[in-house]
Design a protein around this motif. Structure first.
Motif, mmCIF file in Angstrom:
data_model
loop_
_atom_site.group_PDB
_atom_site.id
_atom_site.type_symbol
_atom_site.label_atom_id
_atom_site.label_comp_id
_atom_site.label_asym_id
_atom_site.label_seq_id
_atom_site.Cartn_x
_atom_site.Cartn_y
_atom_site.Cartn_z
ATOM 1 N N LEU A 209 14.798 -23.140 -11.571
ATOM 2 C CA LEU A 209 14.844 -22.779 -10.418
ATOM 3 C C LEU A 209 15.026 -23.983 -9.340
ATOM 4 O O LEU A 209 14.212 -24.707 -9.374
ATOM 5 N N THR A 211 15.164 -26.211 -6.547
ATOM 6 C CA THR A 211 14.631 -26.071 -5.280
ATOM 7 C C THR A 211 15.167 -27.179 -4.148
ATOM 8 O O THR A 211 14.777 -26.766 -2.968
ATOM 9 N N LYS A 224 13.539 -20.086 -13.639
ATOM 10 C CA LYS A 224 13.662 -18.906 -13.249
ATOM 11 C C LYS A 224 12.998 -18.090 -13.866
ATOM 12 O O LYS A 224 13.243 -17.921 -15.237
ATOM 13 N N LEU A 245 10.656 -23.655 -0.416
ATOM 14 C CA LEU A 245 11.274 -22.995 -1.766
ATOM 15 C C LEU A 245 11.780 -21.775 -1.139
ATOM 16 O O LEU A 245 12.936 -21.388 -1.643
ATOM 17 N N SER A 249 15.415 -22.541 -2.532
ATOM 18 C CA SER A 249 15.576 -22.451 -3.880
ATOM 19 C C SER A 249 16.863 -21.420 -4.310
ATOM 20 O O SER A 249 17.386 -20.583 -3.394
ATOM 21 N N SER A 251 17.652 -18.942 -5.393
ATOM 22 C CA SER A 251 17.196 -17.551 -5.883
ATOM 23 C C SER A 251 17.900 -16.696 -4.833
ATOM 24 O O SER A 251 18.324 -17.259 -3.735
ATOM 25 N N ILE A 254 14.489 -13.497 -1.551
ATOM 26 C CA ILE A 254 13.005 -13.960 -1.433
ATOM 27 C C ILE A 254 12.068 -12.846 -0.934
ATOM 28 O O ILE A 254 12.525 -12.150 -0.273
ATOM 29 N N SER A 323 18.116 -12.610 -9.110
ATOM 30 C CA SER A 323 17.045 -13.365 -9.355
ATOM 31 C C SER A 323 16.134 -13.715 -8.107
ATOM 32 O O SER A 323 16.514 -13.817 -7.063
ATOM 33 N N ALA A 325 12.620 -15.068 -5.880
ATOM 34 C CA ALA A 325 11.548 -15.801 -5.835
ATOM 35 C C ALA A 325 10.617 -15.114 -5.071
ATOM 36 O O ALA A 325 10.757 -14.864 -3.974
ATOM 37 N N THR A 383 10.390 -15.081 -10.309
ATOM 38 C CA THR A 383 9.695 -16.191 -10.366
ATOM 39 C C THR A 383 8.518 -16.027 -9.369
ATOM 40 O O THR A 383 8.735 -15.668 -8.177
#
Ligand SMILES: Nc1ncnc2c1ncn2[C@@H]1O[C@H](COP(=O)(O)OP(=O)(O)OP(=O)(O)O)[C@@H](O)[C@H]1O
Ligand SMILES: [Mg+2]
Length: 586
Positions: A209, A211, A224, A245, A249, A251, A254, A323, A325, A383
């Protein structure tokens, strides 16, 4: 006459009821005349033990308790993104609209907007075979996220009646025919929060991942689908890291679960998040964020539920192939809720009053992270990154210990670094990432060849610095050989010009892998250059104010697009550096 379910005893957030109809573990019940939301957490003979998600003051024995006969579940449908929920998925803004800042109890608001229409576009054809989890169409949920509409679990057969159009989340969008039976599908489904959503296959994580935070990406990366813990004392920067993050990040989505100590910390999240801009799209970050917020003045049971609500929503988007986070700040507040409820249940306490099953609960939560192949064969990941706030910063306490047992990355925040304003205050000597080996392949393919060599070389210098400093304590700096002074010199540069990274500087706040590479390479090239001229008899004192050093110190403030050119300037400065002679002036 059949007896009706009623309250027998009230103890803070825990209510004991009797005669509740058909009670099963984790059933949601409505407690008292005002119908507070509660969940059955224990069945003990005739006593039915319920944790209540709202303030129980004023409840009396004898008031009614009704079983809803469903488990604590989240509503899953378009409209989740951008929402701000409490621990049991009640929309905080809507509740506040109805009841003002002091949240009324027993309030009945839907988690999602039931009237809003979404433009649904089918992705398969009528007559196609579908199974649970199959993606049948999509909706533009926000300008950056396409919401894949999936077949609810338990259904399979041939799809029919699919048609593009504008629908509410409960409108029928298709039917599934199986064995002469017809089931209608809408965009809405429910999922019990305490049950992980099933997957086909779990992979070992292979992709980091990214960041943009140098100390993390370079030295302590999280994969990830991986897990990370951020324990740190008061004010050491846990929240800032989580926010970084969330902002940076790579991803897709979130999920931010805030379990605040103080009400104002949550208010801060509620006001700052909606204003954050997404670095990738330039749009508001909320267009790919879901916030779950609990403050210390909200009932503890809702706090206990909040991380499950969060991770269930995360799994739902993972099932679409995204993905995710998930940040939880702070899981210590969650564990304290667990402890309080356990205490009310008069369970046998384990360490420091936490229930004996704390470790299992923590593990169950982090086990829901992963890079997986889901039922519809998409690959998605969750994650999970949890902050822990050990009292006094001492991580020998149970929440930290149980977390470190299951998470594979440990970012150790350090009070003394924070006091020296070294941020992020991640201690490079104590922290670790157990993904490093698994991610090596990725780094090799996606960064420069020499990346791992540079990285390991830099870490070695930091470790040497630590050892040399012990010697300095004994004999003093002046007694050190020049070679060791030079190590201290470079290690300081690594700490100050590389590891320190301001979250609040427009440029420094994010470093791409490319920039991290050029920065680290510059520093290590300087190390080589310095070593070379020391051999000629130059002393470290002569190297204090070189142009190369100045340039390296400014490198973090150089924009991404200029970093290549800037590196050329550094090369020139290094060539000049090599011209220094023992006789040159200091
Ligand atoms: N990367 C950073 N860059 C600049 N300043 C930082 C950074 N990280 C932390 N800080 C500073 O440290 C302060 C405290 O950070 P933060 O609120 O994240 O701590 P915390 O560990 O969450 O504290 P608490 O225990 O109170 O929740 C921030 O307000 C900020 O001034
Ligand atoms: Mg904090």
């Amino acid at each position: 006459m059949e007896k009706k379910g009623s309250i027998y005893k009230v103890s803070g957030p825990v209510v004991i009821a009797r005669n509740v109809e058909n009670p099963r573990m984790y059933d949601v019940v409505k407690v008292g005349d005002i119908g507070l939301v509660g969940e059955i957490i224990k069945l003990d003979g005739e006593n039915i033990i319920i944790q209540v998600y709202e303030d129980t003051s004023g409840l009396r024995p004898g008031e009614a308790v009704k079983n809803t006969n469903r488990q604590l579940s989240v509503m899953l449908a378009p409209g989740l993104i951008g929402s701000i929920f409490d621990g049991i998925q009640r929309p905080l803004d809507k509740i506040m609209e109805q009841s003002g800042d002091f949240i009324e109890r027993g309030i009945d608001v839907s988690s999602l907007d039931m009237k809003r229409k979404w433009h649904f576009v089918p992705l398969i054809n009528n007559g196609d075979e579908i199974k649970a989890g199959s993606i049948i169409g999509e909706v533009d949920e926000t300008s950056v996220i396409k919401h894949k509409v999936m077949v609810p679990f338990g259904l399979s057969g041939k799809i029919d009646g699919l048609k593009e159009g504008d629908y509410t989340i409960t409108d029928e969008i298709a039917v599934v025919k199986n064995d002469g039976k017809k089931e209608k599908i809408s965009m809405l489904q429910y999922w019990p929060v305490r049950v992980p959503r099933p997957v086909k296959e779990k992979f070992s994580p292979k992709i980091p991942l990214i960041t943009g935070q140098r100390i993390i990406d370079t030295f302590f990366p999280v994969a990830k689908g991986g897990t990370a813990a951020v324990p740190g004392p008061f004010g050491s920067g846990k929240t800032v890291i989580q926010h970084q993050l969330a902002k940076w990040s790579d991803s897709d989505i979130i999920v931010y679960v805030g379990c605040g100590e103080r009400g104002n910390e949550m208010t801060e999240i509620l006001t700052t998040f909606p204003e954050l801009k997404d670095s990738k799209t330039g749009k508001p970050l909320m267009e790919r964020t879901i916030l779950i917020a609990n403050t210390s003045n909200m009932p503890v049971a809702a706090r206990e539920a909040s991380i499950y609500t969060g991770i269930t929503i995360a799994e739902y988007y993972r099932d679409m192939g995204y993905s995710i986070a998930l940040m939880a700040d702070s899981t210590s507040r969650w564990a304290e809720a667990l402890r309080e409820i356990s205490g009310r249940l008069e369970e046998m306490p384990g360490e420091e009053g936490y229930p004996a099953y704390l470790g299992r609960k923590v593990a169950e939560f982090y086990e829901r992270a992963g890079m997986v192949r889901v039922l519809n064969d998409s690959i998605g990941s969750v994650t999970a990154i949890g902050a822990v706030s050990p009292p006094g910063g001492d991580i020998s306490e149970p929440v930290s210990q149980n977390t470190l047992r299951v998470t594979r990355v440990f970012w150790a925040l350090d009070a003394s670094l924070a006091n020296r304003r070294h941020f992020p205050s991640i201690n490079w000597l104590n922290s670790y990432s157990l993904y490093k080996e698994e991610l090596n392949d990725w780094y090799e393919k996606n960064t420069e060849r020499e990346w791992s060599e540079l990285r390991d070389g830099a870490m070695k210098l930091l470790q040497e610095e630590n050892e040399i400093n012990e010697v300095v304590q004994l004999v003093g700096y002046d007694a050190l050989p020049e070679k060791e002074k030079e190590v201290l010199d470079i290690a300081k540069i690594i700490r100050e010009d590389y590891l320190q990274q301001s979250a609040f500087d427009d440029i420094d706040t994010y470093s791409s892998m490319k920039k991290q590479y050029w920065m680290l390479k510059s520093i290590m090239m300087m190390h080589d250059a310095e070593k070379k001229i020391l051999e000629k008899g130059v002393i470290v004192e002569q190297l204090q104010k070189t142009k190369a050093k100045e340039k390296i110190a400014r490198m973090k403030y150089v924009k991404e697009e200029n970093i290549g050119d800037y590196f050329k300037e550094i090369e020139e400065a290094l060539a000049e550096l090599e011209k220094i002679e023992p006789t040159s002036e200091i």
